[in-house]
Design an enzyme around this catalytic site. Structure first.
Site, short mmCIF file in Angstrom:
data_model
loop_
_atom_site.label_atom_id
_atom_site.label_comp_id
_atom_site.label_asym_id
_atom_site.label_seq_id
_atom_site.Cartn_x
_atom_site.Cartn_y
_atom_site.Cartn_z
N CYS A 105 0.81 -1.23 0.00
CA CYS A 105 0.00 0.00 0.00
C CYS A 105 0.84 1.28 0.00
O CYS A 105 0.41 2.30 -0.55
CB CYS A 105 -0.92 0.03 1.22
SG CYS A 105 -1.69 -1.56 1.61
N HIS A 162 -1.14 8.05 -16.62
CA HIS A 162 -0.07 7.13 -16.20
C HIS A 162 0.65 6.63 -17.45
O HIS A 162 0.27 5.63 -18.04
CB HIS A 162 -0.65 5.96 -15.39
CG HIS A 162 0.41 5.19 -14.66
ND1 HIS A 162 1.31 4.37 -15.31
CD2 HIS A 162 0.73 5.10 -13.34
CE1 HIS A 162 2.13 3.83 -14.42
NE2 HIS A 162 1.80 4.25 -13.22
N CYS A 168 1.51 3.67 -3.08
CA CYS A 168 0.51 4.64 -3.56
C CYS A 168 0.09 5.62 -2.47
O CYS A 168 -0.17 6.79 -2.75
CB CYS A 168 -0.74 3.90 -4.05
SG CYS A 168 -0.44 2.96 -5.56
N HIS A 169 -0.01 5.13 -1.24
CA HIS A 169 -0.59 5.98 -0.19
C HIS A 169 0.47 6.67 0.68
O HIS A 169 0.12 7.53 1.49
CB HIS A 169 -1.52 5.14 0.71
CG HIS A 169 -2.67 4.55 -0.05
ND1 HIS A 169 -3.81 5.26 -0.34
CD2 HIS A 169 -2.85 3.32 -0.60
CE1 HIS A 169 -4.65 4.49 -1.03
NE2 HIS A 169 -4.09 3.31 -1.20
N MET A 175 -7.85 2.10 -7.66
CA MET A 175 -7.41 1.22 -6.57
C MET A 175 -7.78 -0.21 -6.98
O MET A 175 -8.94 -0.50 -7.30
CB MET A 175 -8.13 1.63 -5.28
CG MET A 175 -8.23 0.57 -4.24
SD MET A 175 -7.01 0.73 -2.95
CE MET A 175 -7.40 -0.73 -1.99
N HIS A 217 4.55 11.69 -11.02
CA HIS A 217 4.77 10.24 -10.99
C HIS A 217 5.74 9.83 -12.10
O HIS A 217 6.92 10.03 -11.97
CB HIS A 217 3.43 9.50 -11.05
CG HIS A 217 3.54 8.05 -10.72
ND1 HIS A 217 3.85 7.61 -9.46
CD2 HIS A 217 3.40 6.95 -11.49
CE1 HIS A 217 3.90 6.29 -9.47
NE2 HIS A 217 3.64 5.86 -10.69
#
Ligand code: DHE
Length: 548
Positions: free
Chosen positions: A53, A372, A56-57, A94, A330
């Site tokens: 996780c 992306h 991403c978080h 997600m 990103h």
């Protein structure tokens, strides 16, 4: 004790204070005290959070590609809603975890993210030096290639869940060698000479692989942090293979290393104010690219939305140009001229364009949700001239952005077309200068058929519409519970084959499907019991020369 084991012990110690009984209380309607869980459940969830996780978080759970998961946010959602999100995923990109996590693990994770985040330790020069090993000194390495492999057409393939890279001979389609690398190894980049491959793992371990031995050989290794994603090398004339630069997620910093030995030379923190003027304690280093026109790296800082142009001619008196763009930066790639760098700002639904010649932001281009691109795809659009393409995590389109401010000025840095594709949840687009196809995957789609398929357009005739191809079916693998996500197209050196990975579970059979680019038919399926969870593939020649 190493810092990473100290981190594990610290997590365990923190969990001791967390109480013993797992509370199955009904979900709170409004912010309340964090639920409790057993120390074992907390330690297991902390490990799983870091592994699955945090990317991403964020380690501090402040959010980036994924949502903020601090208790202020998660307590409002409550246990039941969080469990549902973790199990089934969301339309926002997600991914669902019910195929790889048990019900109990999902329940514990939902509880864990309602507790206060743990803060891992720093990782400085002393730690880096202690972890640094040169397995083969420079003067003991071959002076010419000791193998007959066509090195330009070797693919460095990430074997994500075994912490290895497979070097596959692109001519024979056979595994030439497997090299042990960092945990959940992420990407490979290639030195300017094409001799060395730099492989970064999520645990911050960087391995330097020399392709001149009889078999690919790791010649040096170092741990640059606790969590990392990106690496590149110095490519400007006179600096070829001199430096490597590695970006960490934790601690938030980049490190400059000797390119041939990985000796750490300098560490630069990325903690600062964001583009909004607020301080951020965890601004992670996202993509890094190396200019061939200047002695400079483009280093993208995710949470601050700041792009650093780092001049490496004098690393003792380092010059950084800081460009304001948008959050959260990103992945990205060069335009075809390699003057402009385009990077996804995925929380702002924008692509930032940097002009590396002037050292300024050229544009912020509004796009559909969560672009992306990987490194993106460059081609000449029949109507709009040169364009760069990205797909999206949050929209079923491939966005084409004009990149020629000279002959197509009215189109430059504008979305000139959006091409419909078979799903959102896309990670990578790809084409090649010698190809007329534009490919996009969609591995994060919850529907198996979509995650197993790719969209392909004929770039000479975009109006004809896309073809959707189920690449996973081409591999002829046995049925298993895990979705056979098709991910990351990569061309061979000559640009007449595109390779896709079948990314299934760790214990499932995987494969790489090689597609004939002209006919779009399967040419070969590379299967091998050692090919476990293949994901990214990096063709040496294309990566060395930034061809995409
Ligand atoms: Fe990646 C590139 C970060 C998950 C495969 N990934 C990148 C880059 C970043 C990044 C910052 C750009 C590097 C550069 O160019 O210097 N990736 C992250 C994450 O934070 C994230 C979302 C979550 C995580 O926990 O790590 C994440 N990435 C994944 C995967 O799960 C993928 C699909 C499979 C895997 O093996 O990890 C994956 N990422 C890739 C690949 C690239 C990449 C193949 C390089 C694309 C290219 O063509 O250059």
């Amino acid at each position: 004790m190493s810092k990473s084991s100290r981190y594990a012990v610290m997590l365990a110690a923190m969990t001791l204070a967390a109480g013993s009984a797992f509370a199955q209380a009904p979900a709170p309607a409004a912010p309340a005290a964090p639920p409790t869980m057993t120390k074992e459940a907390k330690a297991a969830s902390a490990k799983a959070y870091f592994e699955r996780c945090a990317g991403c978080h964020g380690i501090l759970r402040k959010g980036a590609t994924g949502k903020n998961l601090e208790p202020e946010a998660t307590l409002k959602l409550g246990q039941a809603r969080l469990e549902k999100i973790i199990a089934l995923g969301t339309d926002g990109g997600m991914v669902n975890y019910d195929d790889i996590m048990s019900k109990d693990e999902i329940r514990d994770m939902a509880t864990y993210i309602q507790t206060t985040p743990d803060v891992p330790p720093e990782w400085g020069m002393k730690d880096m030096k202690e972890s640094w090993k040169v397995h083969v000194p420079v003067d003991k390495r071959p002076t010419k290639p000791m193998n007959t492999v066509n090195l330009k057409n070797v693919f460095s393939v990430t074997l994500r869940d075994t912490g290895e890279v497979a070097m596959i001979d692109g001519d024979t389609k056979k595994i030439w060698g497997i090299v042990k690398t960092g945990y959940a190894v992420h990407i490979s980049r290639v030195s300017f000479s094409g001799r060395y491959v730099y492989v970064i793992g999520r645990d911050g371990r960087l391995d330097l692989v020399d392709l001149w031995f009889e078999k690919p050989t790791a010649v040096a290794t170092i741990k640059v942090g606790i969590d990392a994603r990106s690496v590149d090398t110095s490519k400007f004339k006179g600096y070829e293979d001199k430096y490597a630069v590695v970006g960490s997620y934790w601690p938030p910093q980049y490190a400059i290393l000797d390119g041939l030995t990985l000796e750490p030379k300098k560490i630069v923190s990325t903690r600062s104010q964001t583009v909004d003027g607020e301080y951020h304690p965890e601004p992670r280093v996202a993509s890094i690219v190396s200019s061939q026109a200047k002695p400079e790296w483009v280093i993208n800082i995710k949470e601050t939305g700041l792009i650093k142009l780092v001049d490496y001619t004098d690393i003792k008196n380092l010059k950084e140009t800081t460009i304001e763009s948008a959050k959260f930066l990103h992945d990205g790639g060069w335009d075809a001229t390699k003057r402009y760098f385009l990077v996804a700002a995925n929380n702002s639904n924008k692509v930032a364009v940097v002009d590396t010649k002037t050292g300024k932001l050229a544009a912020l281009v509004d796009t559909k949700a969560r672009p992306h691109p990987g490194r993106g795809a460059n081609f000449v659009h029949p109507k709009h001239g040169p364009v760069w393409a990205t797909s999206h995590l949050g929209a079923e389109v491939i966005t084409l952005i004009g990149t020629d401010p000279v002959k197509n000025k009215d189109k430059a840095w504008k979305v000139v077309e959006e091409l419909k594709m078979h799903g959102s949840g896309s990670l990578f687009v790809k084409t090649h200068p010698k190809s007329t196809n534009l490919w996009a995957d969609a591995p994060l789609m919850p529907e198996p058929d979509k995650a197993e398929s790719v969209t392909v357009y004929d770039i000479k005739n975009l109006g004809k519409g896309p073809e959707t191809i189920n690449v996973a079916k081409m591999a002829g693998l046995p049925e298993t519970k895990a979705v056979k996500r098709v991910v990351h197209g990569e061309y061979n050196e000559t640009g007449d084959e595109i390779w896709f990975s079948i990314w299934a579970g760790k214990t499932d059979p995987s494969a790489i499907v090689v597609i004939d680019d002209k006919t779009r038919k399967m040419k070969t399926v590379i299967k091998d019991p050692k090919l476990i969870t293949p994901t990214g593939k990096f063709n040496i020649y294309n990566t060395q020369h930034d061809i995409y």
